[in-house]
Design an enzyme around this catalytic site. Structure first.
Site, mmCIF file in Angstrom:
data_model
loop_
_atom_site.group_PDB
_atom_site.id
_atom_site.type_symbol
_atom_site.label_atom_id
_atom_site.label_comp_id
_atom_site.label_asym_id
_atom_site.label_seq_id
_atom_site.Cartn_x
_atom_site.Cartn_y
_atom_site.Cartn_z
ATOM 1 N N GLU A 193 -23.336 54.406 47.964
ATOM 2 C CA GLU A 193 -22.456 53.918 49.013
ATOM 3 C C GLU A 193 -23.100 52.633 49.524
ATOM 4 O O GLU A 193 -24.130 52.680 50.195
ATOM 5 C CB GLU A 193 -22.346 54.924 50.159
ATOM 6 C CG GLU A 193 -21.378 54.435 51.228
ATOM 7 C CD GLU A 193 -21.788 54.714 52.666
ATOM 8 O OE1 GLU A 193 -20.911 54.773 53.520
ATOM 9 O OE2 GLU A 193 -23.001 54.851 52.942
ATOM 10 N N ASP A 204 -26.415 57.709 50.503
ATOM 11 C CA ASP A 204 -25.870 57.249 51.779
ATOM 12 C C ASP A 204 -26.496 55.914 52.191
ATOM 13 O O ASP A 204 -27.714 55.741 52.081
ATOM 14 C CB ASP A 204 -26.183 58.317 52.839
ATOM 15 C CG ASP A 204 -25.489 58.043 54.151
ATOM 16 O OD1 ASP A 204 -24.257 57.994 54.152
ATOM 17 O OD2 ASP A 204 -26.180 57.890 55.179
HETATM 18 C C1 NOJ Z 1 -22.210 56.804 55.696
HETATM 19 C C2 NOJ Z 1 -21.607 58.173 55.772
HETATM 20 O O1 NOJ Z 1 -20.552 58.268 54.855
HETATM 21 C C3 NOJ Z 1 -21.163 58.356 57.191
HETATM 22 O O2 NOJ Z 1 -20.371 59.504 57.346
HETATM 23 C C4 NOJ Z 1 -22.391 58.405 58.070
HETATM 24 O O3 NOJ Z 1 -21.985 58.475 59.417
HETATM 25 C C5 NOJ Z 1 -23.238 57.162 57.876
HETATM 26 N N1 NOJ Z 1 -23.398 56.794 56.499
HETATM 27 C C6 NOJ Z 1 -24.612 57.352 58.456
HETATM 28 O O4 NOJ Z 1 -25.337 58.266 57.677
#
Ligand code: NOJ
Length: 571
Positions: free
Chosen positions: A283, A222
């Protein structure tokens, strides 16, 4: 009807080379909304386990499960209170281990979701930091700073939180006085960790090990681009942050700093101590394909989501330029592209593709109340699937896209849970519209999601989109996904390979076309009128095709209708 005019010829069939993940299709399980095993309206591990057979039959290689750890759920589980256990509403650690084992028995790999940028404010580390006071080692694990101005009453700098409002919150010190501020790039309940602290680095390596040792095959990381911050914390001068926004400059003080790469080299070394090695997918919202590829150098992460199709319009030239740029950048570091059309943060692509282009690209993250032609979006989504599955690399599917679900744009305000809704003071509705529980059956209190109402209501029309309604229907979206995934497994030209294996063809402005050896072609008509169908045997079509001589176009050739894609075997 979806055409499967012929089985692939033997020349197209061969074993797939290389590590499993290079061309894998991974299905994202958004645990809260996938399947509810205990009837409390919230998805859970028992629900996932009851549907693993469906995923194996769908033909995917792996599942990625969104965070399932104990969490106050201030950001749907991305606010983790304990990285080594399971949220009680989802099950137990034993359930998690049983799920991993069951998935492996079905030939499915399991990727988990690690959240290293921030913890929950209810994580014991943060609780300790608040209690310990300024200058303590416990505070050193987070980013606490004195405020500016008289009495430190102003935040340390002007950074904004992604969900809205300032990125700093002031705490009350143990002695009851107003005290330091802590950084939270997301919600105030998600304090950012300090990755300059060796204790943080050691802790996360240990967490990774904990799950790897329990059978997890890898991790989705993440906010992989956010961990390291410029220690001088300079003002930004910006008035907002966007989750899907690319950093607007190469020297951004909290996105995509060079220091993150050192962290991932350590993580990679850990993954490589396992046999078979574990996998990472990042991500990372960065400013260019080259910046993304920098995360994928041979001693760093294996893969990263490619979000450029999410941002691209339904336009042959734009899609081709996007794909070419991504492939070229990835080829330079020897990594495969991971194609994505939707996820739990983005308005579902059926809706995005059914909207006028300008409106869509202005705000791909959130739902719109503007004009959306859902049927047009579904036609394009079918074609987009054949496009991404035909390109070299892997593909991430978001649960429910195989059913053609659209964004739910009319959820009642009082049911919204996304922190974006609260932090923007109701100005932005947030991401709940793509998180509505899946419809498994044509009837029932939550269309087969569970025995009770789900945590968000489904549109009544989803009865007709349920797995039960689509199963065995040759023209359904579900049948297209099953057939496309089956063929992709059998055709070595698909998935595996690199950008160098793609031969782009010029068949007109509105046509995206490429060939791959041996003898495979993919043609996508993004225009509004039919185009001639190239020669060859149609293996699969995203929509109805009329191959009868009477339906031939002016050149005497069969035609590919607007918003349709085909896979063909040449000659
Ligand atoms: C990316 C995640 O996919 C999202 O759902 C989340 O709110 C943020 N990162 C913060 O962790």
């Amino acid at each position: 009807m979806t055409s499967t005019a012929a089985s692939p010829r033997p020349a197209l069939l061969a074993a797939r080379p290389g590590p499993w993940w290079r061309d894998a299709v991974t299905y994202q399980v958004y645990i809260r909304s996938f399947a509810d095993g205990d009837g409390d309206g919230m998805g859970d591990i028992a629900g996932i386990r009851s549907r693993l057979g469906y995923l194996a039959e769908l033909g995917v290689d792996a599942v990625w499960i969104n965070p399932w750890y104990p969490s106050p759920q201030a950001d749907a589980g991305y606010d983790v209170a304990d990285y080594r256990d399971i949220e009680p509403a989802f099950g137990t650690l034993a359930d998690a281990e049983a799920l991993i084992e069951q998935a492996h028995g079905l030939g499915l790999r399991v990727l988990l979701d690690i959240v290293p940028n921030h913890t929950s404010d209810e994580h014991p580390w943060f609780v300790e930091a608040l209690a310990s006071g300024p200058g303590s080692p416990a505070r050193g694990r987070y980013l606490f700073r004195p405020g500016k101005g008289p009495d430190g009453a102003l935040p340390p700098n002007d950074w904004k939180a992604v969900f809205g409002g300032p990125a700093w919150r002031r705490v009350t010190e143990p002695d009851g006085r107003p005290g330091e501020w802590y950084l939270h790039l997301f919600d105030p309940k998600q304090p950012d960790l300090n990755w300059d602290d060796p204790a943080v680095r050691a802790e996360f390596l240990d967490i990774l090990r904990f799950w790897f040792d329990r059978g997890a095959d890898g991790f989705r990381i993440d906010v992989a681009h956010g961990l390291v911050k410029d220690p001088t914390l300079p003002d930004l001068g910006l008035d907002e942050e966007h989750l899907l926004g690319q950093p607007d400059r190469d020297d951004h003080p909290h996105w995509d700093l060079p220091g993150v790469h050192e962290i991932y080299r350590e993580w990679r070394a850990l993954a490589d101590t396992y046999d078979p090695p574990k996998l990472y997918v990042a991500e990372a919202w960065v400013s260019s394909p080259e910046r993304l590829a920098a995360y994928l150098r041979p001693d760093e992460l294996h893969t990263a989501f490619d979000f450029d199709f999410v941002r691209a319009g339904w336009d042959a030239a734009e899609l081709r330029a996007t794909a070419t740029a991504s492939l070229a950048a990835h080829d330079k570091v020897g990594a495969p592209v991971m194609w994505v059309l939707s996820n739990h943060d983005i308005a579902r692509h059926v809706s995005r593709l059914g909207r006028p282009h300008a409106e869509r690209s202005a705000d791909p993250l959130h739902g719109h109340n503007g004009v959306t032609d859902v049927e047009l979006g579904r036609r394009r989504a079918r074609a987009a699937l054949l496009l991404e599955l035909a390109l070299p690399g892997g593909v991430y599917l978001y649960q429910g896209e195989e059913l053609g679900l659209e964004e739910v744009e009319d959820l009642p305000d009082e049911l919204l849970q996304d922190p974006t809704w609260f932090r923007s003071g109701g100005a932005e509705r947030g991401r709940d519209g793509c998180r509505v529980p899946l419809p498994w059956a044509s009837s029932g209190p939550s269309l087969g999601f569970g025995s009770a109402q789900g945590w968000l209501p489904q549109p009544a029309s989803w009865s007709g989109l349920s797995v039960e309604a689509q199963d065995g229907e040759p023209a359904s979206m579900l049948s297209l996904y099953r057939e496309a995934l089956r063929l992709r497994r059998d055709l070595p030209s698909l998935g595996a390979g690199t950008g160098a294996d793609v031969r782009w063809l010029d068949l007109g402005d509105d046509v995206l076309a490429f060939g791959r050896e041996p003898g495979f072609g993919c043609v996508v008509n993004t225009g509004s009128t039919p185009v001639p169908l190239p020669a060859g045997t149609v293996l699969l079509s995203s929509g109805p095709l009329d191959l009868t001589p009477a339906a031939a176009g002016s050149g005497g050739r069969p035609e590919l209708p607007a918003d349709t894609a085909v896979w063909v075997a040449r000659g």
